[in-house]
Design a protein around this motif. Structure first.
Motif, short mmCIF file in Angstrom:
data_model
loop_
_atom_site.label_atom_id
_atom_site.label_comp_id
_atom_site.label_asym_id
_atom_site.label_seq_id
_atom_site.Cartn_x
_atom_site.Cartn_y
_atom_site.Cartn_z
N LYS A 51 34.80 5.79 -70.18
CA LYS A 51 34.88 6.30 -68.82
C LYS A 51 33.57 5.97 -68.11
N ILE A 52 33.68 5.48 -66.88
CA ILE A 52 32.49 5.11 -66.13
C ILE A 52 32.53 5.75 -64.74
N THR A 53 31.37 5.86 -64.14
CA THR A 53 31.25 6.43 -62.81
C THR A 53 30.79 5.38 -61.81
N ARG A 54 30.81 5.75 -60.55
CA ARG A 54 30.67 4.78 -59.46
C ARG A 54 29.41 3.92 -59.55
N GLU A 55 28.31 4.52 -60.04
CA GLU A 55 27.06 3.75 -60.08
C GLU A 55 27.14 2.59 -61.07
N THR A 56 28.15 2.57 -61.94
CA THR A 56 28.32 1.46 -62.87
C THR A 56 28.68 0.18 -62.15
N TRP A 57 29.37 0.29 -61.01
CA TRP A 57 29.79 -0.91 -60.28
C TRP A 57 29.28 -0.97 -58.84
N ASP A 58 28.71 0.13 -58.32
CA ASP A 58 28.35 0.20 -56.91
C ASP A 58 26.83 0.19 -56.76
N PRO A 59 26.24 -0.92 -56.29
CA PRO A 59 24.78 -0.99 -56.16
C PRO A 59 24.21 0.07 -55.21
N LYS A 61 25.22 3.14 -54.76
CA LYS A 61 25.11 4.40 -55.50
C LYS A 61 23.96 4.34 -56.49
N ARG A 62 23.77 3.20 -57.12
CA ARG A 62 22.64 3.03 -58.04
C ARG A 62 21.33 3.27 -57.31
N LEU A 63 21.21 2.70 -56.13
CA LEU A 63 19.96 2.83 -55.37
C LEU A 63 19.68 4.29 -55.01
N GLU A 64 20.72 5.05 -54.72
CA GLU A 64 20.54 6.48 -54.44
C GLU A 64 19.92 7.18 -55.65
N ILE A 65 20.47 6.92 -56.83
CA ILE A 65 20.00 7.59 -58.04
C ILE A 65 18.63 7.08 -58.44
N MET A 66 18.38 5.80 -58.27
CA MET A 66 17.06 5.25 -58.56
C MET A 66 15.99 5.94 -57.72
N GLU A 67 16.28 6.18 -56.44
CA GLU A 67 15.31 6.84 -55.58
C GLU A 67 15.06 8.27 -56.05
N LEU A 68 16.14 8.96 -56.43
CA LEU A 68 15.99 10.34 -56.91
C LEU A 68 15.15 10.41 -58.18
N GLU A 69 15.27 9.38 -59.05
CA GLU A 69 14.59 9.39 -60.34
C GLU A 69 13.27 8.63 -60.33
N GLY A 70 12.87 8.13 -59.18
CA GLY A 70 11.58 7.46 -59.07
C GLY A 70 11.53 6.09 -59.70
N ILE A 71 12.67 5.38 -59.72
CA ILE A 71 12.73 4.03 -60.29
C ILE A 71 12.73 3.02 -59.15
N ASP A 72 11.78 2.10 -59.20
CA ASP A 72 11.65 1.09 -58.15
C ASP A 72 12.60 -0.09 -58.36
N MET A 73 12.84 -0.42 -59.61
CA MET A 73 13.61 -1.63 -59.91
C MET A 73 14.37 -1.44 -61.22
N GLN A 74 15.57 -2.00 -61.29
CA GLN A 74 16.33 -2.06 -62.52
C GLN A 74 16.55 -3.52 -62.92
N VAL A 75 16.60 -3.75 -64.22
CA VAL A 75 17.02 -5.04 -64.76
C VAL A 75 18.48 -4.87 -65.17
N LEU A 76 19.36 -5.59 -64.51
CA LEU A 76 20.81 -5.46 -64.70
C LEU A 76 21.27 -6.38 -65.81
N SER A 77 22.10 -5.85 -66.71
CA SER A 77 22.70 -6.69 -67.75
C SER A 77 24.15 -6.29 -67.94
N PRO A 78 24.97 -7.18 -68.50
CA PRO A 78 26.38 -6.85 -68.71
C PRO A 78 26.56 -5.72 -69.72
#
Length: 331
Positions: A51-59, A61-78
């Motif tokens: 089971k996966i949630t929206r941030e798994t496919w939606d950039p 949504k990822r950016l929202e959570i990254m900002e909340l958690e203080g992450i500037d950049m992610q390295v994306l992999s399959p």
């Protein structure tokens, strides 16, 4: 200037796939089935794989959570289930291309927040070299994620030497992630394949690579082991004892522990004691913060164990949180 906080170990997937089974045959192609606008299931052979949630496919949504958690950049992999080494090669090539183009597109839309690792169809070395060339030199991805074995064949097998030769020649960083774990028949319940099988699988892969002399054959190759190398750092004394006990089996000039700091490692060990041990063993320069975002087993917040390791000074913490990832990825 503030040091970027980079989460090296994250996964992403397109929101939908074409029907690869219809086009190429084979029953194990993953599919995405939406449950609602925020959740979906990855389906394999008609069963829910994850089971996966929206941030798994939606950039976004990822950016929202990254900002909340203080992450500037992610390295994306399959997601490893999508590596599809079992598949007919024509389909596997197209599946890899689709994912690589998707990751490259996300990066192009948000270049300040994402870097990416591609995938290649390693069941065919020639096709893998072609797709690696495209990933690095055309799509401008930063490296590759590969599985720990290819249909039961270990990465130290001589058949992969031409691929590794090109990896070193083109200076392509490799992120080795558990795939088709050892002991599947005994870890089918209670998610033990994830909690126990993955660390064991990584330790076997790392042990085989150092025993086979991969760093003597390719002295400048860059390899990062997921999950802190699994059990590998903790069983090194026993592997060394085997090297000392059976000289006729040696393939390297030095014992396996000598090569431990030739690898890089993500810091996903969840615990400050293990974090300190890994730093003492291989050096802070070889360790990259990674959380396994966005899955339920991820470290929250990213880098928690690093923060809790009191012996890490601010300079070394900056390296662990971002500088080391940039160095590994040739940035």
């Amino acid at each position: 200037m503030a040091i970027k906080r980079i989460d090296f170990h994250t996964h992403i997937i397109p929101s939908n796939f074409p029907d690869f089974e219809k086009s190429f045959g084979g029953e194990r192609w993953p599919r995405i089935v939406k449950v609602d606008e925020n959740t979906a299931n990855i389906m394999v052979q008609g069963k829910v794989f994850r089971k996966i949630t929206r941030e798994t496919w939606d950039p976004a949504k990822r950016l929202e959570i990254m900002e909340l958690e203080g992450i500037d950049m992610q390295v994306l992999s399959p997601i490893p289930i999508t590596l599809c080494y079992w598949a007919p090669i024509k389909g596997s090539i197209e599946f890899a291309k689709m994912q690589n183009e998707y990751i490259a597109d996300v990066i192009n839309q948000h270049p300040k927040h994402f870097l990416g690792l591609g995938t290649v169809p390693l069941q065919n070395v020639e096709a893998s070299i072609i797709e690696m060339d495209r990933c690095i030199h055309q799509l401008k991805l930063s490296g590759l994620e590969i599985g720990t074995n290819i249909n039961g064949i270990s990465l130290d097998d001589p058949s992969f030497l031409p691929f590794l030769e090109k990896v070193e020649q083109w200076n392509v960083p490799l992120f080795i992630h558990p795939y088709e774990m050892i002991g599947n028949e005994r870890t089918a319940n209670d998610n033990l394949a994830i909690t126990v099988g993955m660390p064991m699988e990584l330790s076997l892969t790392a042990s085989r690579l150092v025993w086979a002399g991969i760093f003597e054959k390719f002295p400048t190759i860059k390899i990062c082991l997921a999950h802190g190398g699994g059990a590998f750092p903790y069983i090194l004394p026993r592997i060394d004892q085997g090297w000392k006990s059976w000289p006729g089996l040696r393939k390297t000039e030095f014992p396996p522990s000598y090569y431990a700091n030739k690898f890089y490692y993500d810091a996903l060990v969840y615990d400050s004691v293990n974090t300190k041990y890994l730093i003492d063993l291989v050096g802070y320069e070889r360790i990259l913060m990674g959380s396994d975002y966005p899955f339920i087993i991820r470290e929250t917040p990213p880098g928690k164990a690093i923060w809790e390791t009191e012996s890490v000074c601010s300079e070394h913490r900056d390296a662990l949180f971002g500088c080391n990832a940039l160095h590994f990825l040739n940035k």
